[in-house]
Design a protein around this motif. Sequence first.
Motif, PDB file in Angstrom:
ATOM      1  N   GLY A  53       0.815  -1.213   0.000  1.00  0.00           N
ATOM      2  CA  GLY A  53       0.000   0.000   0.000  1.00  0.00           C
ATOM      3  C   GLY A  53       0.848   1.262   0.000  1.00  0.00           C
ATOM      4  N   PHE A  54       1.925   1.232   0.789  1.00  0.00           N
ATOM      5  CA  PHE A  54       2.812   2.397   0.897  1.00  0.00           C
ATOM      6  C   PHE A  54       3.501   2.679  -0.424  1.00  0.00           C
ATOM      7  N   VAL A  55       4.141   1.661  -0.983  1.00  0.00           N
ATOM      8  CA  VAL A  55       4.919   1.847  -2.223  1.00  0.00           C
ATOM      9  C   VAL A  55       4.007   2.213  -3.388  1.00  0.00           C
ATOM     10  N   ASP A  56       2.843   1.562  -3.491  1.00  0.00           N
ATOM     11  CA  ASP A  56       1.907   1.872  -4.587  1.00  0.00           C
ATOM     12  C   ASP A  56       1.438   3.324  -4.499  1.00  0.00           C
ATOM     13  N   ALA A  57       1.167   3.798  -3.265  1.00  0.00           N
ATOM     14  CA  ALA A  57       0.703   5.182  -3.079  1.00  0.00           C
ATOM     15  C   ALA A  57       1.783   6.174  -3.489  1.00  0.00           C
ATOM     16  N   VAL A  58       3.029   5.914  -3.062  1.00  0.00           N
ATOM     17  CA  VAL A  58       4.142   6.809  -3.404  1.00  0.00           C
ATOM     18  C   VAL A  58       4.348   6.835  -4.917  1.00  0.00           C
ATOM     19  N   LYS A  59       4.342   5.653  -5.517  1.00  0.00           N
ATOM     20  CA  LYS A  59       4.615   5.547  -6.955  1.00  0.00           C
ATOM     21  C   LYS A  59       3.535   6.256  -7.781  1.00  0.00           C
ATOM     22  N   ALA A  60       2.273   6.030  -7.420  1.00  0.00           N
ATOM     23  CA  ALA A  60       1.169   6.628  -8.171  1.00  0.00           C
ATOM     24  C   ALA A  60       1.229   8.152  -8.115  1.00  0.00           C
ATOM     25  N   LYS A  61       1.498   8.693  -6.919  1.00  0.00           N
ATOM     26  CA  LYS A  61       1.557  10.152  -6.773  1.00  0.00           C
ATOM     27  C   LYS A  61       2.814  10.728  -7.433  1.00  0.00           C
ATOM     28  N   ALA A  62       3.920   9.975  -7.347  1.00  0.00           N
ATOM     29  CA  ALA A  62       5.185  10.469  -7.898  1.00  0.00           C
ATOM     30  C   ALA A  62       5.137  10.562  -9.419  1.00  0.00           C
ATOM     31  N   LEU A  63       4.373   9.681 -10.051  1.00  0.00           N
ATOM     32  CA  LEU A  63       4.273   9.695 -11.511  1.00  0.00           C
ATOM     33  C   LEU A  63       3.266  10.733 -11.998  1.00  0.00           C
ATOM     34  N   GLY A  64       2.593  11.389 -11.047  1.00  0.00           N
ATOM     35  CA  GLY A  64       1.633  12.426 -11.403  1.00  0.00           C
ATOM     36  C   GLY A  64       2.318  13.753 -11.660  1.00  0.00           C
ATOM     37  N   ALA A  65       1.515  14.727 -12.053  1.00  0.00           N
ATOM     38  CA  ALA A  65       2.034  16.042 -12.422  1.00  0.00           C
ATOM     39  C   ALA A  65       2.722  16.744 -11.262  1.00  0.00           C
ATOM     40  N   GLU A  66       2.302  16.416 -10.022  1.00  0.00           N
ATOM     41  CA  GLU A  66       2.851  17.086  -8.831  1.00  0.00           C
ATOM     42  C   GLU A  66       4.371  16.973  -8.765  1.00  0.00           C
ATOM     43  N   ILE A  67       4.913  15.806  -9.131  1.00  0.00           N
ATOM     44  CA  ILE A  67       6.363  15.580  -9.073  1.00  0.00           C
ATOM     45  C   ILE A  67       7.030  15.917 -10.401  1.00  0.00           C
ATOM     46  N   THR A  68       6.484  15.377 -11.494  1.00  0.00           N
ATOM     47  CA  THR A  68       7.167  15.505 -12.781  1.00  0.00           C
ATOM     48  C   THR A  68       7.255  16.947 -13.263  1.00  0.00           C
ATOM     49  N   GLN A  69       6.309  17.794 -12.840  1.00  0.00           N
ATOM     50  CA  GLN A  69       6.339  19.189 -13.269  1.00  0.00           C
ATOM     51  C   GLN A  69       6.896  20.128 -12.204  1.00  0.00           C
ATOM     52  N   SER A  70       7.371  19.570 -11.090  1.00  0.00           N
ATOM     53  CA  SER A  70       7.909  20.400 -10.013  1.00  0.00           C
ATOM     54  C   SER A  70       9.268  20.977 -10.410  1.00  0.00           C
ATOM     55  N   LEU A  71       9.550  22.187  -9.915  1.00  0.00           N
ATOM     56  CA  LEU A  71      10.855  22.805 -10.163  1.00  0.00           C
ATOM     57  C   LEU A  71      11.959  22.116  -9.365  1.00  0.00           C
ATOM     58  N   THR A  72      11.580  21.509  -8.235  1.00  0.00           N
ATOM     59  CA  THR A  72      12.545  20.764  -7.402  1.00  0.00           C
ATOM     60  C   THR A  72      11.969  19.367  -7.144  1.00  0.00           C
ATOM     61  N   PRO A  73      12.013  18.492  -8.130  1.00  0.00           N
ATOM     62  CA  PRO A  73      11.370  17.174  -7.999  1.00  0.00           C
ATOM     63  C   PRO A  73      11.927  16.323  -6.870  1.00  0.00           C
ATOM     64  N   GLY A  74      13.232  16.460  -6.573  1.00  0.00           N
ATOM     65  CA  GLY A  74      13.808  15.686  -5.468  1.00  0.00           C
ATOM     66  C   GLY A  74      13.167  16.048  -4.147  1.00  0.00           C
ATOM     67  N   GLN A  75      13.002  17.356  -3.912  1.00  0.00           N
ATOM     68  CA  GLN A  75      12.361  17.827  -2.683  1.00  0.00           C
ATOM     69  C   GLN A  75      10.887  17.440  -2.657  1.00  0.00           C
ATOM     70  N   ALA A  76      10.240  17.536  -3.814  1.00  0.00           N
ATOM     71  CA  ALA A  76       8.822  17.168  -3.896  1.00  0.00           C
ATOM     72  C   ALA A  76       8.632  15.683  -3.577  1.00  0.00           C
ATOM     73  N   PHE A  77       9.566  14.841  -4.053  1.00  0.00           N
ATOM     74  CA  PHE A  77       9.487  13.399  -3.767  1.00  0.00           C
ATOM     75  C   PHE A  77       9.674  13.145  -2.272  1.00  0.00           C
ATOM     76  N   LEU A  78      10.602  13.879  -1.630  1.00  0.00           N
ATOM     77  CA  LEU A  78      10.814  13.757  -0.191  1.00  0.00           C
ATOM     78  C   LEU A  78       9.531  14.099   0.566  1.00  0.00           C
ATOM     79  N   ARG A  79       8.887  15.228   0.178  1.00  0.00           N
ATOM     80  CA  ARG A  79       7.647  15.620   0.853  1.00  0.00           C
ATOM     81  C   ARG A  79       6.559  14.572   0.658  1.00  0.00           C
ATOM     82  N   LEU A  80       6.523  13.977  -0.538  1.00  0.00           N
ATOM     83  CA  LEU A  80       5.527  12.944  -0.836  1.00  0.00           C
ATOM     84  C   LEU A  80       5.741  11.713   0.047  1.00  0.00           C
ATOM     85  N   VAL A  81       6.999  11.255   0.145  1.00  0.00           N
ATOM     86  CA  VAL A  81       7.308  10.090   0.994  1.00  0.00           C
ATOM     87  C   VAL A  81       6.975  10.399   2.451  1.00  0.00           C
TER      88      VAL A  81
END
Length: 454
Positions: A50-78
Amino acid sequence: MFESLSQRLSGVLDSLRGQGRLTEDQINSAARELRMALLEADVALPVIKGFVDAVKAKALGAEITQSLTPGQAFLRLVQQTLTDTLGGEVVPLNLRAQPPAILLMAGLQGAGKTTTVGKLAKLLKEREKKSVLVVSCDVYRPAAIEQLRIVAGQVGVEFFPSEVGQSPQAIARAAVEQAKKTYADVLIVDTAGRTTVDEDMMVELAGLHAALDPVETLFVVDAMTGQDAAKTARAFADRVPLTGVVLTKADGDSRGGAALSVRQVTGAPIKYIGVGEKSDKLEVFHPDRIAARILGQGDMLGLIEETVQRVDAEKAAKLAAKLKSKKGFDLADFREQMLQMQNMGGFDSLLEKLPGGANLQAQLKNANPEKQVKRTIAIINSMTAQERQFPDLIKASRKRRIAAGSGVEVQQVNQLLRQFDQTRDMMKKMAGGGMAKMMRSLAGKLPPGMMPRR
């Protein structure tokens, strides 16, 4: 606490920091690493999925891929997903009932139920200003009843006596009547445990629950049992309606599997976490703060709260006044600072709440700072009052006497004096307005709301 998981997850996230953009392959690779980290932490498999699927689904969305700082956005998501897995928000103890509010404690033998009863009673007495009565319904082990009597005396709450051979339900009903007579706000009922889940224990627990109708039924579980903790919690939840979980021995758990599994498996919120053997080592469980600590972000709010609760305000005010009057910082003051640090739980308790604390703990693993604090206190205790007040008097012959008196080498006395000189210089700067300058320089680096208002 959770050092292994913290270091592993931090390693995954470090590899993504500073990236201009994240590709799907990088996200998939990070997801695999997250899965491995959680498997090593002994997290229950459905929770990992459940954890990994949730992270992966959100990370592949526009929130991460279009972020100016995707590394930081991924950290906040996790971090947010981790917070949600741990329960999302603080769920306080429910004491909204006509007194006495009855708390029923359940769990296996050795999980730390009786010790937790004492810690919880102390917390309710000191922080919530409640009068507390405790009782043991473990009629199979005389030592269990005696242990609770001793613990109750140590934390200063009332103890209702019981004996081997009595009916657990009769003991509980008598304790309720006693609580009413003495106008106790809270009655905490300790129950019998076994080394494994068995039918007799479950029938007895269900009977006690039916007789008492408690406002809280708390499952006490040893964090170091990992995934087994979640399985045991589920077995209890199937027989009695658990309202909360208390994780014990979390200070000895480097993996974190129980913390991440038990909330999802039982549906019951983690309400408290035990982080040491002493009676004051029980903390309210804050999912967001624990998630931040696991990811190496620290827990500054927790550190501030702990400081306010444990530091002797009167002694701190006296030291501040002394520094302001320019009387100077001496070795007696230095010793007092070391003692205050011990009262706060020592270096480990402080470090794990600082950003990057897990890495600092790893670096200091062989240095044993707790031992150094004790040695510092012993050396200063071997000095005369005059030497503590006027450290410059301490020359070669005095150093030899102090070293012999405290069981150390002269070189360790020299080391202490150098450390004291550095601290004294820092105190002089603070007394001369240096602290205000330092705070102003930090203002732009601290999160909003962290600077004190004028």
